[in-house]
Design a protein around this motif. Structure first.
Motif, PDB file in Angstrom:
ATOM      1  N   ILE A  70     -44.307  11.731  45.808  1.00 53.42           N
ATOM      2  CA  ILE A  70     -45.494  12.039  46.181  1.00 53.42           C
ATOM      3  C   ILE A  70     -46.376  11.196  45.308  1.00 53.42           C
ATOM      4  O   ILE A  70     -47.490  10.496  46.088  1.00 53.42           O
ATOM      5  N   ASP A  71     -46.219  10.854  43.952  1.00 57.10           N
ATOM      6  CA  ASP A  71     -47.217  10.328  43.424  1.00 57.10           C
ATOM      7  C   ASP A  71     -47.240   8.975  43.602  1.00 57.10           C
ATOM      8  O   ASP A  71     -48.175   7.968  43.713  1.00 57.10           O
ATOM      9  N   SER A  72     -46.079   8.331  43.970  1.00 53.76           N
ATOM     10  CA  SER A  72     -45.876   6.814  44.304  1.00 53.76           C
ATOM     11  C   SER A  72     -46.504   6.440  45.601  1.00 53.76           C
ATOM     12  O   SER A  72     -47.050   5.369  45.706  1.00 53.76           O
ATOM     13  N   ARG A  73     -46.485   7.415  46.517  1.00 49.96           N
ATOM     14  CA  ARG A  73     -46.894   7.189  47.885  1.00 49.96           C
ATOM     15  C   ARG A  73     -48.206   7.145  48.001  1.00 49.96           C
ATOM     16  O   ARG A  73     -49.043   6.173  48.366  1.00 49.96           O
ATOM     17  N   SER A  74     -48.818   8.044  47.262  1.00 52.71           N
ATOM     18  CA  SER A  74     -50.253   7.945  47.103  1.00 52.71           C
ATOM     19  C   SER A  74     -50.837   6.906  46.221  1.00 52.71           C
ATOM     20  O   SER A  74     -51.907   6.353  46.801  1.00 52.71           O
ATOM     21  N   ARG A  75     -50.395   6.652  45.245  1.00 60.80           N
ATOM     22  CA  ARG A  75     -50.893   5.437  44.470  1.00 60.80           C
ATOM     23  C   ARG A  75     -50.722   4.157  45.184  1.00 60.80           C
ATOM     24  O   ARG A  75     -51.526   3.108  45.176  1.00 60.80           O
ATOM     25  N   GLY A  76     -49.574   3.889  45.981  1.00 63.65           N
ATOM     26  CA  GLY A  76     -49.390   2.833  46.888  1.00 63.65           C
ATOM     27  C   GLY A  76     -50.513   2.712  47.889  1.00 63.65           C
ATOM     28  O   GLY A  76     -50.963   1.818  48.076  1.00 63.65           O
ATOM     29  N   ALA A  77     -50.969   3.824  48.416  1.00 65.99           N
ATOM     30  CA  ALA A  77     -52.125   3.947  49.562  1.00 65.99           C
ATOM     31  C   ALA A  77     -53.281   3.410  48.660  1.00 65.99           C
ATOM     32  O   ALA A  77     -54.172   2.899  49.085  1.00 65.99           O
ATOM     33  N   PHE A  78     -53.520   4.120  47.624  1.00 69.53           N
ATOM     34  CA  PHE A  78     -54.779   3.776  46.781  1.00 69.53           C
ATOM     35  C   PHE A  78     -54.901   2.308  46.474  1.00 69.53           C
ATOM     36  O   PHE A  78     -55.877   1.611  46.597  1.00 69.53           O
ATOM     37  N   ALA A  79     -53.533   1.705  45.856  1.00 69.81           N
ATOM     38  CA  ALA A  79     -53.624   0.265  45.510  1.00 69.81           C
ATOM     39  C   ALA A  79     -53.930  -0.522  46.910  1.00 69.81           C
ATOM     40  O   ALA A  79     -54.762  -1.581  46.670  1.00 69.81           O
ATOM     41  N   ALA A  80     -53.464  -0.223  48.165  1.00 74.18           N
ATOM     42  CA  ALA A  80     -53.611  -1.015  49.320  1.00 74.18           C
ATOM     43  C   ALA A  80     -55.052  -0.899  49.763  1.00 74.18           C
ATOM     44  O   ALA A  80     -55.720  -2.014  50.221  1.00 74.18           O
ATOM     45  N   ILE A  81     -55.646   0.206  49.597  1.00 76.85           N
ATOM     46  CA  ILE A  81     -57.068   0.328  49.786  1.00 76.85           C
ATOM     47  C   ILE A  81     -57.982  -0.496  48.970  1.00 76.85           C
ATOM     48  O   ILE A  81     -58.887  -1.299  49.397  1.00 76.85           O
ATOM     49  N   GLU A  82     -57.479  -0.579  47.528  1.00 73.81           N
ATOM     50  CA  GLU A  82     -58.355  -0.945  46.598  1.00 73.81           C
ATOM     51  C   GLU A  82     -58.322  -2.691  46.931  1.00 73.81           C
ATOM     52  O   GLU A  82     -59.295  -3.444  46.958  1.00 73.81           O
ATOM     53  N   GLU A  83     -57.195  -3.368  47.413  1.00 74.69           N
ATOM     54  CA  GLU A  83     -57.084  -4.650  47.872  1.00 74.69           C
ATOM     55  C   GLU A  83     -57.941  -4.850  49.038  1.00 74.69           C
ATOM     56  O   GLU A  83     -58.470  -6.069  48.958  1.00 74.69           O
ATOM     57  N   LEU A  84     -57.880  -4.156  50.065  1.00 76.98           N
ATOM     58  CA  LEU A  84     -58.543  -4.177  51.136  1.00 76.98           C
ATOM     59  C   LEU A  84     -60.133  -4.107  50.818  1.00 76.98           C
ATOM     60  O   LEU A  84     -60.931  -5.206  51.305  1.00 76.98           O
ATOM     61  N   LEU A  85     -60.817  -3.253  49.897  1.00 82.20           N
ATOM     62  CA  LEU A  85     -61.954  -3.218  49.661  1.00 82.20           C
ATOM     63  C   LEU A  85     -62.389  -4.418  48.803  1.00 82.20           C
ATOM     64  O   LEU A  85     -63.630  -4.885  48.942  1.00 82.20           O
ATOM     65  N   ALA A  86     -61.523  -4.950  48.182  1.00 83.47           N
ATOM     66  CA  ALA A  86     -61.907  -6.322  47.115  1.00 83.47           C
ATOM     67  C   ALA A  86     -62.206  -7.453  47.958  1.00 83.47           C
ATOM     68  O   ALA A  86     -62.880  -8.318  47.446  1.00 83.47           O
ATOM     69  N   GLY A  87     -61.653  -7.605  49.162  1.00 81.92           N
ATOM     70  CA  GLY A  87     -61.716  -8.597  50.024  1.00 81.92           C
ATOM     71  C   GLY A  87     -62.907  -8.534  51.209  1.00 81.92           C
ATOM     72  O   GLY A  87     -63.231  -9.518  51.848  1.00 81.92           O
ATOM     73  N   PHE A  88     -63.652  -7.352  50.939  1.00 83.42           N
ATOM     74  CA  PHE A  88     -64.608  -7.130  52.072  1.00 83.42           C
ATOM     75  C   PHE A  88     -65.750  -8.061  52.122  1.00 83.42           C
ATOM     76  O   PHE A  88     -66.087  -8.705  53.166  1.00 83.42           O
ATOM     77  N   ASP A  89     -66.310  -8.452  50.796  1.00 81.89           N
ATOM     78  CA  ASP A  89     -67.419  -9.472  50.761  1.00 81.89           C
ATOM     79  C   ASP A  89     -67.116 -10.733  51.427  1.00 81.89           C
ATOM     80  O   ASP A  89     -68.072 -11.263  51.940  1.00 81.89           O
ATOM     81  N   GLU A  90     -65.875 -11.282  51.191  1.00 82.50           N
ATOM     82  CA  GLU A  90     -65.413 -12.472  51.858  1.00 82.50           C
ATOM     83  C   GLU A  90     -65.540 -12.299  53.317  1.00 82.50           C
ATOM     84  O   GLU A  90     -65.743 -13.159  54.197  1.00 82.50           O
ATOM     85  N   GLY A  91     -64.652 -11.273  53.649  1.00 82.18           N
ATOM     86  CA  GLY A  91     -64.677 -10.862  55.012  1.00 82.18           C
ATOM     87  C   GLY A  91     -66.164 -10.862  55.895  1.00 82.18           C
ATOM     88  O   GLY A  91     -66.221 -11.649  56.952  1.00 82.18           O
ATOM     89  N   ARG A  92     -67.009 -10.195  55.264  1.00 80.98           N
ATOM     90  CA  ARG A  92     -68.261 -10.020  55.667  1.00 80.98           C
ATOM     91  C   ARG A  92     -68.924 -11.404  55.744  1.00 80.98           C
ATOM     92  O   ARG A  92     -69.616 -11.683  57.000  1.00 80.98           O
ATOM     93  N   VAL A  93     -69.074 -12.119  54.778  1.00 78.80           N
ATOM     94  CA  VAL A  93     -69.619 -13.361  54.978  1.00 78.80           C
ATOM     95  C   VAL A  93     -69.054 -14.272  55.890  1.00 78.80           C
ATOM     96  O   VAL A  93     -69.831 -15.357  56.593  1.00 78.80           O
ATOM     97  N   LEU A  94     -67.664 -14.375  56.057  1.00 80.98           N
ATOM     98  CA  LEU A  94     -67.107 -15.407  57.312  1.00 80.98           C
ATOM     99  C   LEU A  94     -67.495 -14.581  58.576  1.00 80.98           C
ATOM    100  O   LEU A  94     -67.929 -15.267  59.305  1.00 80.98           O
TER     101      LEU A  94
END
Length: 456
Positions: free
Chosen positions: A193-217
């Motif tokens: 349970i802990d691993s799956r939820s942390r994996g989802a959290f990390a994947a969301i963090e990675e996508l959010l970190a790239g938002f500014d680049e995606g937005r300006v493109l």
């Protein structure tokens, strides 16, 4: 609400062209084809086969135009419904008359984006892919088009799907123990349970970190060229555009209004604004131009502060320094082909500076690279593996999901009640579902599809 009727619209731009396309979707598409398309052969239309013939007025039987017609039977069509496309000569009147003939056979005029909305409602695409279609249509650069095509192909949806998979797996484990309260959560299940939820959290963090680049493109960035009069602002604009767009003279104050142009820098769309030179002036028109310049600086994504390297810094330069303090800026020292008249400028601005000569073109490639690197931080945006968020709606939904997962992890570590943990995960899944359309409210769907043209 989805009504299974038949819709029709002209799918090509209004005006003259080589071909005009009228698109029809719904259960009556086949009957309409048989009624208004006159062919040399009788019988039903075979799916995905083009037929040459004439489009006729159903009321009079008179020919409207010669045409090619293709019927694409469900589910192998854009909307997963029966779709008829009629290709006639491209012109306003002829396409209008063909559409009128279709409407007289019982179809209704489609609403903006209704064909794509039906593709979404019928499960052919998700909401991310639907939004990407309009981004494909509106792309201004190759990089923006590539990002939109990746989203249309489902690459971002795949990332979102993996996040949903982890959350659903964790939720299934939590609910299993809710259903069987006599069983305690064992160490292996807790770790899963802990691993799956942390994996989802990390994947969301990675996508959010790239938002500014995606937005300006996707949206481009607003770049203001600012400086005192006669430092070469208009010359810099012309050099970046590689054409003479702004008037350049040796008379200070030539540019009084704001000139806006779009420049493509390695796939990054720049909306560049050449502004009036900043100085004290008794001229009312010039003073209004200066006011507009200082007003636009806080609104810009980036300010190019242009200095004349052959002249000492003065109070007008310092006015610009004060206006850009704390804002994203690049100092552009122009006239590098002439002797330098100063050595330093404010330390806060030294981190991003480049010397150029708008007259010779020296330093312009370095300036372009510096602008690009300001917004795109070393990522290979032209790679087929590049995936990024580009819509504020996606960012907000994933940020809400991240917040709920963080709450879940905190509650899990404290050993909170399983029902509370389940609520956290369900809330996170609901937020993620808003990205792909599974839980998106109807009013938001209406706003999204209203951005499309009628024929799409």
């Amino acid at each position: 609400m989805y009504v299974e009727d038949t819709i029709a619209a002209i799918s090509t731009p209004v005006g003259e062209g080589g071909v005009g396309i009228i698109r029809v979707s719904g259960p009556d598409s086949s009957a309409i084809a048989r009624r208004i398309v006159r062919r040399s052969t009788d019988g039903d239309f075979e799916s995905h086969r083009f037929y040459y013939g004439s489009v006729v007025d159903p009321a009079t039987g008179l020919d409207i135009d010669e045409a090619m017609a293709v019927l694409m039977k469900a589910p192998r069509s854009y909307t997963r419904e029966d779709v008829l496309e009629i290709q006639c000569h491209g012109g306003y009147l002829v396409t209008r008359r063909v559409l009128d003939a279709v409407l007289r056979c019982g179809a209704r005029l489609a609403e903006p984006g209704e064909f794509t909305r039906r593709a979404f409602l019928n499960g052919r695409i998700d909401l991310v892919q639907a939004e990407a279609i309009i981004d494909v249509i509106r792309s201004k650069t190759d990089a923006a088009l590539s990002l939109a095509q990746h989203q249309r192909e489902g690459r971002l949806s795949g990332r979102i799907g993996a996040i949903q998979g982890d959350l659903r797996h964790a939720l299934a484990l939590v609910e299993a123990y809710i259903d069987f309260p006599e069983d305690e959560v064992d160490r292996a299940s807790f770790a899963e349970i802990d691993s799956r939820s942390r994996g989802a959290f990390a994947a969301i963090e990675e996508l959010l970190a790239g938002f500014d680049e995606g937005r300006v493109l996707r949206e481009g960035v607003s770049v203001v060229i600012a400086g005192k009069p006669n430092v070469g602002k208009s010359s810099l604009l012309n050099t970046l555009l590689q054409e003479k767009r702004a008037i350049v003279t040796s008379v200070p104050g030539t540019t009084r209004d704001i000139i806006e142009e779009v420049v493509n820098v390695r796939g990054l769309p720049l909306r560049i604004l050449d502004t009036a030179g900043v100085r004290d002036s008794e001229d009312l028109v010039e003073r209004e131009g200066v006011r507009l310049t200082l007003e636009r600086i806080p609104q810009a994504d980036l300010v190019l502060v242009v200095l004349d390297g052959s002249r000492p810094l003065d109070a007008d330069d310092r006015t610009i320094f004060e206006a850009v303090a704390g804002r994203r800026s690049i100092v552009v020292v122009n006239k590098s082909d002439l002797p330098r008249a100063f050595d330093r400028f404010p330390q806060a601005l030294e981190r991003a500076a480049v010397e150029i000569s708008a007259a010779t073109g020296a330093g312009i490639p370095e300036l372009r690279e510096l602008i690009f690197d300001t917004f795109i931080h070393g990522r290979a945006i032209d790679s087929r593996e590049y995936v990024a968020l580009s819509q504020a709606r996606h960012r907000d939904a994933l940020a809400a999901a991240r917040e709920r997962i963080a709450a879940f992890l905190a509650n899990l570590s404290r050993g909170e009640n399983l029902e509370i943990l389940a609520v956290d995960l369900k809330d996170a899944l609901h937020a993620v579902g808003e990205v792909t359309g599974e839980t998106t409210p109807d009013d938001i769907l209406d706003l999204i599809f209203q951005r499309f043209c009628v024929g799409k």
